[in-house]
Write a protein that holds these residues in place. Structure first.
Motif, short mmCIF file in Angstrom:
data_model
loop_
_atom_site.label_atom_id
_atom_site.label_comp_id
_atom_site.label_asym_id
_atom_site.label_seq_id
_atom_site.Cartn_x
_atom_site.Cartn_y
_atom_site.Cartn_z
N ALA A 12 0.92 -1.08 0.03
CA ALA A 12 -0.09 -0.10 0.01
C ALA A 12 0.85 1.30 0.12
O ALA A 12 0.53 2.11 0.65
CB ALA A 12 -0.92 -0.19 1.07
N GLY A 16 0.55 6.75 -6.59
CA GLY A 16 -0.51 6.93 -7.36
C GLY A 16 -0.73 8.25 -8.10
O GLY A 16 -1.76 8.78 -8.18
N THR A 23 -4.20 12.12 -4.73
CA THR A 23 -3.46 11.74 -3.97
C THR A 23 -1.96 12.55 -3.69
O THR A 23 -1.05 11.99 -3.31
CB THR A 23 -2.58 10.43 -4.76
OG1 THR A 23 -2.34 10.78 -6.02
CG2 THR A 23 -3.63 9.21 -4.81
N LYS A 28 -2.81 6.24 -2.35
CA LYS A 28 -3.58 5.87 -3.22
C LYS A 28 -4.80 4.94 -2.29
O LYS A 28 -5.76 4.89 -2.70
CB LYS A 28 -3.12 5.11 -4.42
CG LYS A 28 -4.10 4.75 -5.46
CD LYS A 28 -3.67 4.43 -6.75
CE LYS A 28 -2.53 3.34 -6.85
NZ LYS A 28 -2.35 2.76 -8.09
N PRO A 29 -4.24 4.02 -1.69
CA PRO A 29 -5.18 2.99 -0.99
C PRO A 29 -6.25 3.69 0.08
O PRO A 29 -7.20 3.01 0.31
CB PRO A 29 -4.38 1.97 -0.18
CG PRO A 29 -2.84 1.96 -1.01
CD PRO A 29 -2.73 3.39 -1.41
N ILE A 39 -10.24 2.48 -0.86
CA ILE A 39 -9.99 1.43 -1.52
C ILE A 39 -9.32 0.17 -0.51
O ILE A 39 -9.72 -0.92 -0.94
CB ILE A 39 -9.00 2.05 -2.68
CG1 ILE A 39 -9.44 3.07 -3.48
CG2 ILE A 39 -8.53 0.75 -3.49
CD1 ILE A 39 -8.55 3.70 -4.60
N ASP A 128 -4.81 -1.46 -3.92
CA ASP A 128 -5.57 -0.31 -4.80
C ASP A 128 -6.28 -0.89 -5.91
O ASP A 128 -6.71 -0.33 -7.13
CB ASP A 128 -4.49 0.49 -5.46
CG ASP A 128 -3.24 -0.11 -6.10
OD1 ASP A 128 -3.48 -1.33 -6.15
OD2 ASP A 128 -2.50 0.39 -6.62
N ASP A 245 -8.54 -2.19 -11.41
CA ASP A 245 -7.51 -1.25 -11.13
C ASP A 245 -7.88 -0.03 -11.14
O ASP A 245 -7.95 0.71 -12.35
CB ASP A 245 -6.16 -1.68 -11.91
CG ASP A 245 -5.20 -0.94 -11.46
OD1 ASP A 245 -5.23 -0.12 -10.77
OD2 ASP A 245 -4.01 -1.15 -11.94
N GLY A 247 -6.44 2.96 -10.86
CA GLY A 247 -5.31 3.72 -10.72
C GLY A 247 -5.29 5.17 -11.56
O GLY A 247 -4.38 5.88 -11.58
#
Length: 380
Positions: A12, A16, A23, A28-29, A39, A128, A245, A247
């Motif tokens: 994690a 990102g 972010t 990101k998570p 996430i 993520d 995903d 992302g």
């Protein structure tokens, strides 16, 4: 059923960067998703539902919110005796504070943590992705096939296969070759970034990889190819179900929209496989007599006085009188001013947009609003 044989490690620590302003200050998570979730709730809930008691979360970039969030183990039922969620930042070294140099190095730096719990198998996850998976089934495949490593894969359209790490297998799903984003893919079995390794074998490979100055210390680039070249048994485990995903800004928007358009594929109300999250204690959503709501996903604490269509409205969001919100995702705590019009937009957490502002993106280019917007439509 408690899965004492297997420990999970969630990667994690990524920046990102493709999520742009979402972010800048948040890993990101920890980005919000689907009304009230983050996430990271998805892999953590999958672990809890699969009976995995020990989960390490490896953090690095902008970790403050993520660290405090995952430290609340009780959210996922992982606070009982002998279980827990453990935040694992890069370890301090004699030569100074280090960083995780790659996905494999992140695990190498935490060998002592894993050895402390003495698992037979280690499950390695990305932090993520949006999906539901019973990791017990993955472990069953690993044990039944007597694998050294088992990798979850999902079929993707062949025209999109060049975007993924692709597994070429025989008829029994034994992996013969791994290709990272091939120009001319031979298969459409894409790696999901979900691995089970037999720990004693993986530990040996990690320690050897750590000594190689030429290595990028990455599972996809280094560890898995080394397993293959050494003739180790690698098995692909096909997954059928929803997986995304998230992302990029567009993919995050698409996955939120899937809650409306393909609710059966990603059912967050399914009590047989719950996705756990923080409960802020917000009141029920309020939709006024003057409001209009069409085909929308609206969470607790939201107050709707305007027009909302085909949009995801997160907890504690306020859509004021005569505002028009279409094809948009409003993240928690955002406020939309009177008479403001939004179309194909993601509004970041706690962002306030003034009255009578018009903001729009397109289906191919979602507009991210990550700062407050003044009456003149200027970011401030």
């Amino acid at each position: 059923m408690a899965q004492n044989k297997m420990l999970a490690m969630i990667l994690a620590g990524g920046r990102g960067t493709r999520l742009e302003g979402l972010t800048k200050k948040v890993a990101k998570p920890a980005v919000a998703f689907g009304g009230k979730y983050r996430i990271i709730d998805f892999p953590l809930s999958n672990c809890a539902n699969s009976g995995i008691d020990i989960v390490g979360v490896l953090t690095q970039y902008e970790p403050v919110l993520l660290n405090s969030y995952v430290a609340q183990s009780q959210r996922w039922g992982l606070d009982v005796q002998g279980s827990g969620v453990f935040v694992l930042p890069p370890s301090e070294k004699i030569e100074g504070f280090g960083l995780y140099k790659g996905t494999a190095d992140a695990i190498t730096q935490n060998i002592d943590f894993i050895d402390l719990h003495d698992p037979e198998y280690v499950l390695i996850l990305s932090g993520d992705h949006i999906y539901k998976m019973n990791y017990d089934k993955l472990l069953d495949t690993h044990i039944h096939k007597k694998a050294d490593a088992t990798i979850a894969v999902i079929e993707v359209p062949i025209k999109e296969a060049s975007r993924f790490g692709i597994m070429n297998t025989d008829e029994e799903y034994r992996i013969q070759e791994f290709e990272e984003k091939p120009e001319n893919p031979k298969s459409n079995l894409a790696s999901m970034g979900i691995y089970i390794f037999t720990w004693k074998t993986l530990k040996k490979y990690l320690q050897e990889d750590d000594k190689l100055e030429t290595s990028t210390h990455d599972f996809g680039h280094d560890i898995i190819p080394k397993y293959l070249s050494d003739g180790r048994t690698l098995i692909a485990h096909p997954f059928q179900g929803y997986w995304k995903d998230v992302g990029t800004v567009n993919s995050l928007w698409e996955s939120n929209m899937d809650l409306i358009d393909h609710s059966g594929d990603l059912d967050l109300s399914d009590r047989t496989w719950r996705i756990y999250s923080e409960d802020k204690g917000s009141p029920a959503q309020f939709i006024s007599a003057s409001a209009t709501v069409k085909s929308a996903y609206i969470d607790k604490g939201a107050v709707i006085d305007g027009y909302v269509e085909h949009s995801v409205i997160s907890n504690d969001v306020q859509v004021n009188k005569d505002a028009v919100v279409k094809n948009s995702v409003l993240l928690p705590g955002s406020v939309i001013g009177e008479g403001t019009e939004l179309d194909y937009v993601i509004v970041a957490e706690d962002v306030k947009i003034a009255d009578n502002v018009k903001l729009s993106g397109t289906l191919d280019k979602i507009l991210l609003v990550d700062k407050n917007v003044s009456k003149k439509g200027m970011l401030c």
